[in-house]
Design a protein around this motif. Structure first.
Motif, PDB file in Angstrom:
ATOM      1  N   LEU A 293      21.036 -20.441   0.250  1.00 41.23           N
ATOM      2  CA  LEU A 293      22.379 -19.350  -0.434  1.00 41.23           C
ATOM      3  C   LEU A 293      21.133 -17.872  -1.073  1.00 41.23           C
ATOM      4  CD1 LEU A 293      25.119 -18.300  -0.619  1.00 41.23           C
ATOM      5  CD2 LEU A 293      26.145 -19.571  -2.320  1.00 41.23           C
ATOM      6  N   PRO A 294      20.823 -19.065  -2.445  1.00 41.69           N
ATOM      7  CA  PRO A 294      19.897 -17.487  -3.290  1.00 41.69           C
ATOM      8  C   PRO A 294      19.510 -17.131  -1.656  1.00 41.69           C
ATOM      9  CG  PRO A 294      20.080 -19.384  -3.749  1.00 41.69           C
ATOM     10  CD  PRO A 294      20.842 -20.115  -2.632  1.00 41.69           C
ATOM     11  N   VAL A 295      18.244 -17.426  -0.225  1.00 40.11           N
ATOM     12  CA  VAL A 295      17.493 -16.519  -0.345  1.00 40.11           C
ATOM     13  C   VAL A 295      18.523 -15.677   0.362  1.00 40.11           C
ATOM     14  CG1 VAL A 295      16.305 -16.127   2.019  1.00 40.11           C
ATOM     15  CG2 VAL A 295      15.796 -18.944   0.615  1.00 40.11           C
ATOM     16  N   LEU A 296      19.707 -16.164   0.803  1.00 34.12           N
ATOM     17  CA  LEU A 296      20.359 -15.432   2.064  1.00 34.12           C
ATOM     18  C   LEU A 296      20.727 -13.874   0.807  1.00 34.12           C
ATOM     19  CD1 LEU A 296      22.660 -14.145   4.253  1.00 34.12           C
ATOM     20  CD2 LEU A 296      24.080 -15.528   2.936  1.00 34.12           C
ATOM     21  N   LEU A 297      21.263 -14.264  -0.132  1.00 35.28           N
ATOM     22  CA  LEU A 297      21.889 -13.246  -1.782  1.00 35.28           C
ATOM     23  C   LEU A 297      20.317 -12.670  -1.485  1.00 35.28           C
ATOM     24  CD1 LEU A 297      24.500 -15.610  -3.282  1.00 35.28           C
ATOM     25  CD2 LEU A 297      24.440 -13.480  -1.326  1.00 35.28           C
ATOM     26  N   LEU A 298      19.491 -12.797  -1.703  1.00 33.33           N
ATOM     27  CA  LEU A 298      18.225 -12.236  -1.874  1.00 33.33           C
ATOM     28  C   LEU A 298      18.189 -11.122  -0.977  1.00 33.33           C
ATOM     29  CD1 LEU A 298      15.242 -11.661  -3.515  1.00 33.33           C
ATOM     30  CD2 LEU A 298      14.592 -13.453  -2.206  1.00 33.33           C
TER      31      LEU A 298
ATOM     32  N   VAL B 289      16.069  -9.171  -5.806  1.00 34.96           N
ATOM     33  CA  VAL B 289      15.145 -10.263  -7.435  1.00 34.96           C
ATOM     34  C   VAL B 289      16.806 -10.431  -8.387  1.00 34.96           C
ATOM     35  CG1 VAL B 289      13.525 -10.127  -8.985  1.00 34.96           C
ATOM     36  CG2 VAL B 289      13.251  -8.774  -6.834  1.00 34.96           C
ATOM     37  N   ALA B 290      17.384  -9.852  -8.716  1.00 38.36           N
ATOM     38  CA  ALA B 290      18.450  -9.879  -9.589  1.00 38.36           C
ATOM     39  C   ALA B 290      19.708 -10.715  -8.815  1.00 38.36           C
ATOM     40  CB  ALA B 290      19.380  -8.828 -10.419  1.00 38.36           C
ATOM     41  N   THR B 291      20.103 -10.160  -7.964  1.00 38.17           N
ATOM     42  CA  THR B 291      21.085 -11.288  -7.256  1.00 38.17           C
ATOM     43  C   THR B 291      20.734 -12.539  -7.267  1.00 38.17           C
ATOM     44  OG1 THR B 291      21.801  -9.785  -6.419  1.00 38.17           O
ATOM     45  CG2 THR B 291      22.604 -11.552  -5.337  1.00 38.17           C
TER      46      THR B 291
ATOM     47  N   LEU C 203      24.650   4.079  -9.862  1.00 37.85           N
ATOM     48  CA  LEU C 203      23.767   5.363 -11.126  1.00 37.85           C
ATOM     49  C   LEU C 203      22.074   5.089 -10.609  1.00 37.85           C
ATOM     50  CD1 LEU C 203      25.658   4.445 -14.915  1.00 37.85           C
ATOM     51  CD2 LEU C 203      26.118   6.299 -12.496  1.00 37.85           C
ATOM     52  N   HIS C 204      21.815   4.229  -9.376  1.00 44.22           N
ATOM     53  CA  HIS C 204      20.484   4.035  -8.639  1.00 44.22           C
ATOM     54  C   HIS C 204      19.330   3.709  -9.833  1.00 44.22           C
ATOM     55  CE1 HIS C 204      20.771   6.819  -5.300  1.00 44.22           C
ATOM     56  NE2 HIS C 204      21.333   6.383  -6.028  1.00 44.22           N
ATOM     57  N   ASP C 205      20.571   2.508 -11.011  1.00 42.56           N
ATOM     58  CA  ASP C 205      20.047   1.771 -11.975  1.00 42.56           C
ATOM     59  C   ASP C 205      19.187   0.376 -12.017  1.00 42.56           C
ATOM     60  OD1 ASP C 205      18.058   1.550 -14.236  1.00 42.56           O
ATOM     61  OD2 ASP C 205      20.276   1.481 -15.492  1.00 42.56           O
ATOM     62  N   THR C 206      18.626   0.118 -10.842  1.00 45.78           N
ATOM     63  CA  THR C 206      18.557  -1.118 -11.202  1.00 45.78           C
ATOM     64  C   THR C 206      17.304  -2.420 -11.736  1.00 45.78           C
ATOM     65  OG1 THR C 206      17.057  -0.691  -9.253  1.00 45.78           O
ATOM     66  CG2 THR C 206      19.578  -0.782  -8.722  1.00 45.78           C
ATOM     67  N   ARG C 207      16.453  -1.267 -11.876  1.00 46.83           N
ATOM     68  CA  ARG C 207      15.155  -2.509 -12.291  1.00 46.83           C
ATOM     69  C   ARG C 207      15.928  -3.261 -14.022  1.00 46.83           C
ATOM     70  NH1 ARG C 207       9.384   1.229 -12.086  1.00 46.83           N
ATOM     71  NH2 ARG C 207       9.853   1.931  -9.461  1.00 46.83           N
ATOM     72  N   ALA C 208      16.123  -2.499 -14.481  1.00 46.96           N
ATOM     73  CA  ALA C 208      17.140  -2.733 -15.843  1.00 46.96           C
ATOM     74  C   ALA C 208      17.883  -4.332 -15.279  1.00 46.96           C
ATOM     75  CB  ALA C 208      18.062  -1.423 -16.578  1.00 46.96           C
ATOM     76  N   THR C 209      18.853  -4.133 -14.480  1.00 49.00           N
ATOM     77  CA  THR C 209      19.801  -5.068 -14.450  1.00 49.00           C
ATOM     78  C   THR C 209      18.597  -6.405 -13.895  1.00 49.00           C
ATOM     79  OG1 THR C 209      20.924  -3.946 -13.175  1.00 49.00           O
ATOM     80  CG2 THR C 209      21.782  -6.123 -12.650  1.00 49.00           C
TER      81      THR C 209
ATOM     82  N   ILE D 104      17.687  -8.021 -17.091  1.00 49.97           N
ATOM     83  CA  ILE D 104      18.305  -8.777 -17.471  1.00 49.97           C
ATOM     84  C   ILE D 104      18.253 -10.190 -16.861  1.00 49.97           C
ATOM     85  CG2 ILE D 104      21.005  -8.563 -18.365  1.00 49.97           C
ATOM     86  CD1 ILE D 104      20.339  -5.672 -18.961  1.00 49.97           C
ATOM     87  N   THR D 105      18.764 -10.307 -16.022  1.00 54.19           N
ATOM     88  CA  THR D 105      19.193 -11.806 -15.853  1.00 54.19           C
ATOM     89  C   THR D 105      17.736 -12.769 -15.142  1.00 54.19           C
ATOM     90  OG1 THR D 105      18.340 -10.332 -13.257  1.00 54.19           O
ATOM     91  CG2 THR D 105      20.426 -10.223 -14.085  1.00 54.19           C
ATOM     92  N   LEU D 106      17.078 -11.506 -15.275  1.00 58.56           N
ATOM     93  CA  LEU D 106      15.791 -12.685 -16.029  1.00 58.56           C
ATOM     94  C   LEU D 106      16.190 -13.698 -16.934  1.00 58.56           C
ATOM     95  CD1 LEU D 106      12.746 -14.450 -14.628  1.00 58.56           C
ATOM     96  CD2 LEU D 106      11.946 -12.128 -15.269  1.00 58.56           C
ATOM     97  N   LEU D 107      15.917 -12.259 -17.704  1.00 60.33           N
ATOM     98  CA  LEU D 107      16.702 -13.909 -19.153  1.00 60.33           C
ATOM     99  C   LEU D 107      17.015 -14.339 -19.444  1.00 60.33           C
ATOM    100  CD1 LEU D 107      15.443 -12.986 -22.648  1.00 60.33           C
ATOM    101  CD2 LEU D 107      16.150 -11.062 -22.642  1.00 60.33           C
TER     102      LEU D 107
END
Length: 461
Positions: free
Chosen positions: A58-63, A249-251, A383-389, A392-395
């Motif tokens: 599932l993580p690979v699929l969602l990536l 990556v966030a997913t 809003l095409h702002d995906t890097r912040a997400t 944040i998820t990594l942290l």
């Protein structure tokens, strides 16, 4: 138009998008639910093996699907900006990305069993978990192509065809699982791993059906895809990946946190793994509600952002977060009321039932913040702002939730409850930071960009 009619209009559009998307998501999550129930009827070993295999697949699929989910905000943004002629080339390049990502996903899943010994997966579970992964990995390219076609269709406000096709696939999964689990019609009896081969078969059938439909249905006439693919365009592919990779990556960070938990808990025994898988299956179904809302928000926010209407973006964001709060409170009520009885639908093992019921209480504790964080991520995607997400998820997930959950789950007597405690803390942190990022975008970053656009000389020497 005054505020109340605008609110009614936005609410109607949001719900009309969300309802079929929710059915689609429930259907897709239902594949895992069906696999869990049918494998559990074979044996606890088959259920645990499928749980471990699914926890890695599932993580690979969602990536992969996260990367390809860039299709939706990109198409919605072009339509909002009145650039519909750019939609077809964009989707065509997305299909090239899908094929590449799908092949890489298959290769990765074929190699994952090499990590079983390192991860401490019991030897008794490894053969069946490996066979499940080998089977389901064959459907990755088809699933990726389907994801791009789905994003294209939903961004055009045509989610219903995807819903119908997904429900058809869900119904087909049950007889295919039965045939491959029990070895009917001369086929070998694969047990639980047969679910993996059945899922791959369904993925290919759904991709073919949706491909034919979007090429023939009248509702796609204005921006119809050609039957063949255009030559790959490196610049467009890179633009697609620049938005999609952080989403993927966030997913992956979030999905892997939940799914790898089955591997982390595997040394604690089959009862713990099975209970975790049941609780995860239930919460995955509930998660489809805020996730569907998040996907609908991405489309509406992307459309209004493409049109340059900041007031409309803010209005949709407030509406979405308010609806998320109401829906999360309903989920909390359901879990608190039904947690002792839900596990009985999965297994007759009393010990598994008791532990799964306890884990569902932890799931109730994070429903509200989970809804806020996933809807915030959907808003930022629009809003095409995906890097912040991504950061944040990594942290929050791997910097806080996983270490805390691992220590409490493996090095105290809390067991599975300790690991789920870490999940609650991580999701709380993600919700706070993502809500802060949404506020920053809506009231600082986007207004500043608008002023700079309206007055190009502003800030120049």
């Amino acid at each position: 138009m005054t505020a109340l009619p605008l609110l009614r209009q936005d609410t109607g559009q949001l719900l009309r998008l969300m309802a079929p998307i929710l059915l689609t998501q429930v259907a897709q999550a239902g594949y895992g639910l069906i696999d869990t129930v049918m494998a559990g009827q074979v044996s606890a070993t088959d259920l645990a093996a499928v749980a471990i295999g699914a926890g890695l697949w599932l993580p690979v699929l969602l990536l992969c699907l996260g990367v390809l989910s860039a299709t939706t905000p990109l198409v919605a943004g072009q339509l909002g900006a009145g650039q519909s002629q750019k939609v077809v080339p964009l989707v065509q390049q997305g299909l090239w990305v899908a094929l590449g990502v799908g092949v890489l996903g298959t290769a990765l899943l074929q190699a994952v069993p090499w990590l079983f010994d390192w991860a401490g997966v019991p030897a008794s579970l490894q053969p069946k978990a490996q066979l499940f992964l080998q089977g389901i990995s064959l459907g990755m390219p088809a699933s990726c192509v389907y994801a791009v076609l789905r994003g294209y269709s939903e961004a055009l406000h045509q989610p219903v065809p995807v819903t119908v096709i997904s429900l058809f696939g869900l119904l087909l999964t049950i007889p295919l699982n039965w045939v491959l689990i029990h070895g009917l019609f001369g086929l070998p009896a694969l047990g639980g791993p047969g679910c993996g081969f059945a899922s791959a078969t369904v993925m290919w059938l759904l991709a073919v059906v949706l491909w034919v439909y979007v090429h023939r249905a009248r509702r796609y006439a204005a921006v119809r895809l050609p039957w063949g693919l255009h030559r790959p365009d490196a610049a467009q592919i890179w633009a697609f990946l620049r938005l999609g990779l952080p989403i993927g990556v966030a997913t992956f960070f979030e999905a892997s946190l939940f799914c790898v938990a089955a591997v982390v808990l595997s040394p604690l025994g089959e009862t713990t793994v099975a209970a975790h898988q049941i609780a995860l299956s239930v919460t995955s179904q509930l998660f489809m509600i805020p996730l569907s809302l998040s996907m609908a928000l991405s489309i509406l926010v992307g459309h209004r952002h493409g049109a340059g209407d900041l007031a409309a973006v803010r209005r949709v964001v407030k509406l979405g977060l308010g609806l998320s709060t109401v829906l999360s409170l309903l989920s909390i009520t359901a879990l608190l009321s039904l947690h002792p009885w839900i596990p009985k639908a999965y297994t007759q093992d009393v010990a598994v039932q008791a532990l799964a019921g306890t884990l569902l209480l932890f799931a109730a504790a994070y429903q509200l913040v989970d809804g806020w964080q996933v809807c915030s991520a959907g808003i930022l995607r629009g809003l095409h702002d995906t890097r912040a997400t991504m950061w944040i998820t990594l942290l929050c997930y791997w910097g806080v939730a996983f270490p805390l959950g691992y220590v409490l789950g493996r090095h105290t007597d809390w067991g599975a409850a300790g690991l789920w405690s870490g999940l609650v803390v991580g999701l709380l942190g993600a919700a706070v930071l993502l809500l802060w990022r949404v506020h920053q975008q809506l009231y600082k970053i986007l207004p500043a960009l608008t002023k700079r656009h309206d007055n190009p000389a502003r800030g120049m020497p």
